[in-house]
Design an enzyme around this catalytic site. Structure first.
Site, short mmCIF file in Angstrom:
data_model
loop_
_atom_site.label_atom_id
_atom_site.label_comp_id
_atom_site.label_asym_id
_atom_site.label_seq_id
_atom_site.Cartn_x
_atom_site.Cartn_y
_atom_site.Cartn_z
N GLU A 247 88.20 64.61 57.81
CA GLU A 247 86.14 65.29 58.58
C GLU A 247 86.45 64.07 59.89
OE1 GLU A 247 83.27 64.40 56.33
OE2 GLU A 247 84.02 65.48 54.56
N GLU B 144 74.40 73.61 57.97
CA GLU B 144 74.32 73.72 56.47
C GLU B 144 72.24 73.34 56.65
OE1 GLU B 144 77.39 72.62 54.09
OE2 GLU B 144 77.77 70.62 55.72
N LYS C 70 71.94 71.11 53.10
CA LYS C 70 72.66 69.71 53.00
C LYS C 70 71.54 68.58 52.79
CE LYS C 70 76.55 67.50 53.15
NZ LYS C 70 77.37 67.36 55.00
N GLU D 216 72.35 65.41 58.63
CA GLU D 216 73.63 65.98 58.09
C GLU D 216 73.15 67.78 58.14
OE1 GLU D 216 75.93 65.42 55.95
OE2 GLU D 216 75.60 62.66 56.89
#
Length: 332
Positions: free
Chosen positions: A255, A304, A307, A313
């Site tokens: 990642e 997202e 999230k 995030e």
């Protein structure tokens, strides 16, 4: 002549010479959203953008079905909440029989990531090594050990020291946890998966880390010979691996990303700069391991909206939920 040509093409494709995306970066498929495209539409988006690798965070059978015949390399996860259930051979065999064997023939399963960012003090820490061993046993029993490597994904907080990179070492608290895991990886010829985020290092230490150093835009090397923070973090992991006798274990960056809003330095411009420069940069190596490319997975395919955690995030996506690109990126 045509038969010979076909044979040659077959040989070239089997060695990866002709496979588009073989040297491309991967992209993590984050799915914590209620507004995201179908699994098949997502896989089609990977293919149309020449993205040759995907990381799945749980055994997503819809995504695995969509990936059949796609030629996209896959990191498949045993999520943290399943670690205990696969930490014995019976549970691991059931998992592999359900999520790996039915797909291994026409999905390019490359790694199984057994756990993500489990820390030494976590309740699950004691389950990681047994789960790795049991999943490895099940993969070998299925005769897939030549195709699939079994590993776990860590973050760089396991380092006790990361600067200068040559002094990288696992912390005292992490050492007894991570060293047996690294020995397992070395024995099985598997890489260490590492989530590497210059963004968080920069945000947490702005007095010592310049934005240009985190974004690959710094001109010239710093006093220890590094031009960017990404290389410094990766090489500090390599130094730590060397110190536990595992200089042959490769680091795969499972990642790396930069958010476009929600916090310090989180702008579309900075994120676009980071992703563009990262894609270009990982075609080469690091000062410690100059022979690249560095296998790297960008985080993540989509924003997202469900999230948890900090607002940033929710904003790591390369694409919007309507599949339009947030940045102009070339993945090959």
């Amino acid at each position: 002549m045509s038969a010979l040509l076909l044979l040659l093409l077959g040989v070239l494709s089997s060695t990866g010479v002709l496979l588009t995306g073989v040297e491309s970066v991967g992209v993590c498929y984050g799915g914590n959203g209620n507004n995201l495209p179908t699994k098949q539409a997502v896989v089609n988006l990977y293919k149309s953008n020449g993205i040759g690798k995907i990381r799945l965070y749980y055994p997503d059978e819809g995504a695995l079905q969509a990936l059949r015949g796609s030629n996209i390399e896959v990191i498949l996860a045993v999520p943290n909440d399943q670690l205990q259930s696969v930490s014995n051979n019976g549970g691991a065999t059931n998992w592999v029989n359900k999520y790996v064997k039915p797909y291994a023939g026409n999905v390019k399963l490359k790694y199984i990531a057994v756990g993500n960012e489990v820390h030494p003090g976590d309740a699950l820490a004691g389950s990681v090594l047994p789960a790795l061993q049991s999943i490895q046993n099940a993969i070998s029993a299925a005769n897939l050990q030549g195709q699939i490597k079994v590993s776990t994904a860590i973050d760089t907080t396991l380092l006790g020291n990361s600067y200068p990179p040559k002094d990288g070492v696992f912390s005292n608290s992490a050492s007894s946890y991570i060293t047996p895991i690294i020995n397992f990886l070395a024995k099985n010829g598997a890489p260490l998966l590492a989530n590497v985020y210059p963004y968080f290092a920069y945000v947490n230490n702005q007095q010592n880390i310049g934005l240009d150093y985190a974004l690959f835009t710094k001109q010239g090397n710093n006093e220890v010979g590094y031009q960017n923070l990404f290389d410094a973090l990766v090489d500090s992991l390599y130094a730590a691996l060397e110190k536990v006798g595992a200089s042959n274990v490769k680091v795969v960056v499972s990642e790396s990303g930069w958010p476009s809003q929600g916090g310090v330095g989180a702008t579309v411009q900075n994120a676009g700069t980071y992703y563009r420069n990262l894609i270009k940069h990982v075609k080469g190596g690091t000062p410690k391991r100059p022979n690249g490319p560095i296998e790297t997975y960008l985080f993540a395919m989509f924003d997202e909206n469900q999230k948890g955690g900090a607002e940033t995030e929710k904003h790591f996506g390369l694409f919007r939920p309507d599949k339009s690109p947030k940045y102009q990126l070339s993945f090959n």
